[in-house]
Design a protein around this motif. Structure first.
Motif, PDB file in Angstrom:
ATOM      1  N   GLY A  19       0.823  -1.193   0.000  1.00  0.00           N
ATOM      2  CA  GLY A  19       0.000   0.000   0.000  1.00  0.00           C
ATOM      3  C   GLY A  19       0.861   1.248   0.000  1.00  0.00           C
ATOM      4  N   SER A  20       0.639   2.103   0.973  1.00  0.00           N
ATOM      5  CA  SER A  20       1.352   3.379   1.027  1.00  0.00           C
ATOM      6  C   SER A  20       2.556   3.352   1.976  1.00  0.00           C
ATOM      7  N   SER A  21       2.919   2.191   2.447  1.00  0.00           N
ATOM      8  CA  SER A  21       4.067   2.084   3.344  1.00  0.00           C
ATOM      9  C   SER A  21       4.930   0.898   2.930  1.00  0.00           C
ATOM     10  N   SER A  22       6.067   0.762   3.593  1.00  0.00           N
ATOM     11  CA  SER A  22       6.968  -0.337   3.255  1.00  0.00           C
ATOM     12  C   SER A  22       7.957  -0.546   4.384  1.00  0.00           C
ATOM     13  N   PHE A  23       8.750  -1.595   4.265  1.00  0.00           N
ATOM     14  CA  PHE A  23       9.886  -1.738   5.168  1.00  0.00           C
ATOM     15  C   PHE A  23      11.102  -2.093   4.336  1.00  0.00           C
ATOM     16  N   ILE A  24      12.251  -1.745   4.887  1.00  0.00           N
ATOM     17  CA  ILE A  24      13.503  -1.902   4.167  1.00  0.00           C
ATOM     18  C   ILE A  24      14.492  -2.678   5.024  1.00  0.00           C
ATOM     19  N   GLU A  25      15.249  -3.570   4.398  1.00  0.00           N
ATOM     20  CA  GLU A  25      16.290  -4.327   5.086  1.00  0.00           C
ATOM     21  C   GLU A  25      17.636  -3.937   4.496  1.00  0.00           C
ATOM     22  N   ILE A  26      18.589  -3.619   5.376  1.00  0.00           N
ATOM     23  CA  ILE A  26      19.881  -3.111   4.941  1.00  0.00           C
ATOM     24  C   ILE A  26      21.013  -3.887   5.593  1.00  0.00           C
ATOM     25  N   GLN A  27      21.952  -4.300   4.780  1.00  0.00           N
ATOM     26  CA  GLN A  27      23.146  -4.975   5.285  1.00  0.00           C
ATOM     27  C   GLN A  27      24.157  -3.925   5.728  1.00  0.00           C
ATOM     28  N   ALA A  28      24.698  -4.099   6.917  1.00  0.00           N
ATOM     29  CA  ALA A  28      25.643  -3.126   7.463  1.00  0.00           C
ATOM     30  C   ALA A  28      26.587  -3.838   8.415  1.00  0.00           C
ATOM     31  N   GLY A  55      22.252 -11.031  12.040  1.00  0.00           N
ATOM     32  CA  GLY A  55      22.972 -11.534  10.880  1.00  0.00           C
ATOM     33  C   GLY A  55      23.540 -10.450   9.990  1.00  0.00           C
ATOM     34  N   GLY A  56      23.903  -9.311  10.588  1.00  0.00           N
ATOM     35  CA  GLY A  56      24.486  -8.234   9.796  1.00  0.00           C
ATOM     36  C   GLY A  56      23.483  -7.442   8.994  1.00  0.00           C
ATOM     37  N   VAL A  57      22.197  -7.558   9.373  1.00  0.00           N
ATOM     38  CA  VAL A  57      21.129  -6.858   8.644  1.00  0.00           C
ATOM     39  C   VAL A  57      20.189  -6.202   9.654  1.00  0.00           C
ATOM     40  N   PHE A  58      19.698  -5.007   9.333  1.00  0.00           N
ATOM     41  CA  PHE A  58      18.650  -4.418  10.159  1.00  0.00           C
ATOM     42  C   PHE A  58      17.461  -4.037   9.286  1.00  0.00           C
ATOM     43  N   ARG A  59      16.299  -3.989   9.921  1.00  0.00           N
ATOM     44  CA  ARG A  59      15.056  -3.658   9.223  1.00  0.00           C
ATOM     45  C   ARG A  59      14.456  -2.397   9.822  1.00  0.00           C
ATOM     46  N   ALA A  60      13.823  -1.594   8.967  1.00  0.00           N
ATOM     47  CA  ALA A  60      13.139  -0.384   9.430  1.00  0.00           C
ATOM     48  C   ALA A  60      11.875  -0.184   8.609  1.00  0.00           C
ATOM     49  N   ASP A  61      10.817   0.276   9.264  1.00  0.00           N
ATOM     50  CA  ASP A  61       9.580   0.614   8.570  1.00  0.00           C
ATOM     51  C   ASP A  61       9.717   1.994   7.934  1.00  0.00           C
ATOM     52  N   VAL A  62       9.064   2.193   6.787  1.00  0.00           N
ATOM     53  CA  VAL A  62       9.105   3.480   6.087  1.00  0.00           C
ATOM     54  C   VAL A  62       7.671   3.911   5.813  1.00  0.00           C
ATOM     55  N   MET A  63       7.271   5.042   6.393  1.00  0.00           N
ATOM     56  CA  MET A  63       5.909   5.532   6.243  1.00  0.00           C
ATOM     57  C   MET A  63       5.698   6.238   4.901  1.00  0.00           C
ATOM     58  N   GLU A  65       4.614   9.260   4.411  1.00  0.00           N
ATOM     59  CA  GLU A  65       5.159  10.609   4.479  1.00  0.00           C
ATOM     60  C   GLU A  65       6.643  10.600   4.133  1.00  0.00           C
ATOM     61  N   THR A  66       7.356   9.599   4.610  1.00  0.00           N
ATOM     62  CA  THR A  66       8.785   9.490   4.324  1.00  0.00           C
ATOM     63  C   THR A  66       9.027   9.199   2.851  1.00  0.00           C
ATOM     64  N   LEU A  67       8.215   8.324   2.287  1.00  0.00           N
ATOM     65  CA  LEU A  67       8.357   7.977   0.877  1.00  0.00           C
ATOM     66  C   LEU A  67       8.092   9.176  -0.024  1.00  0.00           C
ATOM     67  N   SER A  68       7.106  10.013   0.354  1.00  0.00           N
ATOM     68  CA  SER A  68       6.729  11.145  -0.487  1.00  0.00           C
ATOM     69  C   SER A  68       7.722  12.298  -0.401  1.00  0.00           C
ATOM     70  N   ARG A  69       8.441  12.419   0.714  1.00  0.00           N
ATOM     71  CA  ARG A  69       9.352  13.548   0.902  1.00  0.00           C
ATOM     72  C   ARG A  69      10.814  13.209   0.621  1.00  0.00           C
ATOM     73  N   SER A  70      11.109  11.959   0.374  1.00  0.00           N
ATOM     74  CA  SER A  70      12.503  11.552   0.194  1.00  0.00           C
ATOM     75  C   SER A  70      12.658  10.672  -1.038  1.00  0.00           C
ATOM     76  N   SER A  71      13.896  10.251  -1.266  1.00  0.00           N
ATOM     77  CA  SER A  71      14.189   9.383  -2.409  1.00  0.00           C
ATOM     78  C   SER A  71      14.191   7.904  -2.016  1.00  0.00           C
ATOM     79  N   LEU A  72      13.798   7.587  -0.785  1.00  0.00           N
ATOM     80  CA  LEU A  72      13.849   6.187  -0.353  1.00  0.00           C
ATOM     81  C   LEU A  72      12.950   5.283  -1.186  1.00  0.00           C
ATOM     82  N   GLY A  73      11.899   5.861  -1.749  1.00  0.00           N
ATOM     83  CA  GLY A  73      10.984   5.058  -2.556  1.00  0.00           C
ATOM     84  C   GLY A  73      11.620   4.487  -3.806  1.00  0.00           C
ATOM     85  N   SER A  74      12.760   5.044  -4.221  1.00  0.00           N
ATOM     86  CA  SER A  74      13.428   4.563  -5.434  1.00  0.00           C
ATOM     87  C   SER A  74      14.492   3.511  -5.154  1.00  0.00           C
TER      88      SER A  74
END
Length: 215
Positions: A19-28, A55-63, A65-74
């Motif tokens: 829908g209008s939100s998502s979550f992202i997993e990042i290796q770090a 396991g060297g990965v973290f997850r974060a939810d992305v609202m 509002e965040t998707l619409s104001r930033s480039s994270l959606g790409s």
């Protein structure tokens, strides 16, 4: 709060949208050395909350509002991202005050070499440019940088080789969209300088001061 000093470049493992939100997993690696649930990590300058890690990965939810104001959606699997942990109370303040709350995005319109430095010109909307001043601070994808030039439609920064090699800015190309966060001080000053319509009118006047012997 962050300082705009990037600690490492992470890699997006996956982005799940619903829908209008998502979550992202990042290796770090470095930012996970002392991570806890609920910690804040800036991803390309966007403050995100750690909801899961291991396991060297973290997850974060992305609202939305965040998707619409930033480039994270790409972002997609394999995308490199700038990472910075929230500033520790006893840490050095190497950059400037960065909240991790993106004001909007800009577009890289020109990249040129200048000796060891590289100049980046970024076009931005007027509502963002009004807070950008020459020799002031700007956060581009979470990187604390000094503004070298400002015009009516764009601004420019000059970066050293270290910044290019330790952040994703060094791999950016003309046409790329970048996250922008203006210097928070300018926004607060503007707000305080504007009288609120709802605020009661002060009875203080030159006549009142004279009447009571102050002038």
């Amino acid at each position: 709060m962050f300082t705009g000093i990037i600690e490492e470049i992470g890699t997006v493992c996956s982005v799940k949208r619903s829908g209008s939100s998502s979550f992202i997993e990042i290796q770090a690696k470095k930012v996970l050395e002392d991570v806890h649930m609920g910690d804040s990590i800036a991803v390309n300058g966007v403050c995100l909350t750690v909801t899961h890690f291991g396991g060297g990965v973290f997850r974060a939810d992305v609202m939305n509002e965040t998707l619409s104001r930033s480039s994270l959606g790409s972002l997609t699997s394999g995308s490199p991202v700038n990472l910075e942990r929230a500033m520790a109370a006893g840490g050095r303040f190497g950059g400037h005050i960065v909240s991790g709350h993106i004001d909007g995005t800009g577009t890289i319109t020109d990249i040129k070499n200048d000796g060891i430095a590289v100049w980046y010109t970024v076009s931005a909307a007027p509502e963002l440019l009004r807070y950008i001043v020459e020799k002031g601070s700007i956060a581009i994808d979470g990187i604390s940088l000094t503004v070298a030039k400002v015009t009516d439609t764009s601004f420019s920064v000059s970066i050293i080789p270290h910044t290019a090699s330790q952040t994703i800015l060094g791999s950016r190309k003309v046409g790329d969209i970048v996250n922008l966060e203006n210097d928070i001080i300018g926004k607060y000053v503007e707000k305080l300088m504007k009288p609120s319509e709802a605020a009661p009118q002060s009875s203080l006047s030159m006549e009142m001061l004279a009447k009571h012997g102050f002038i």
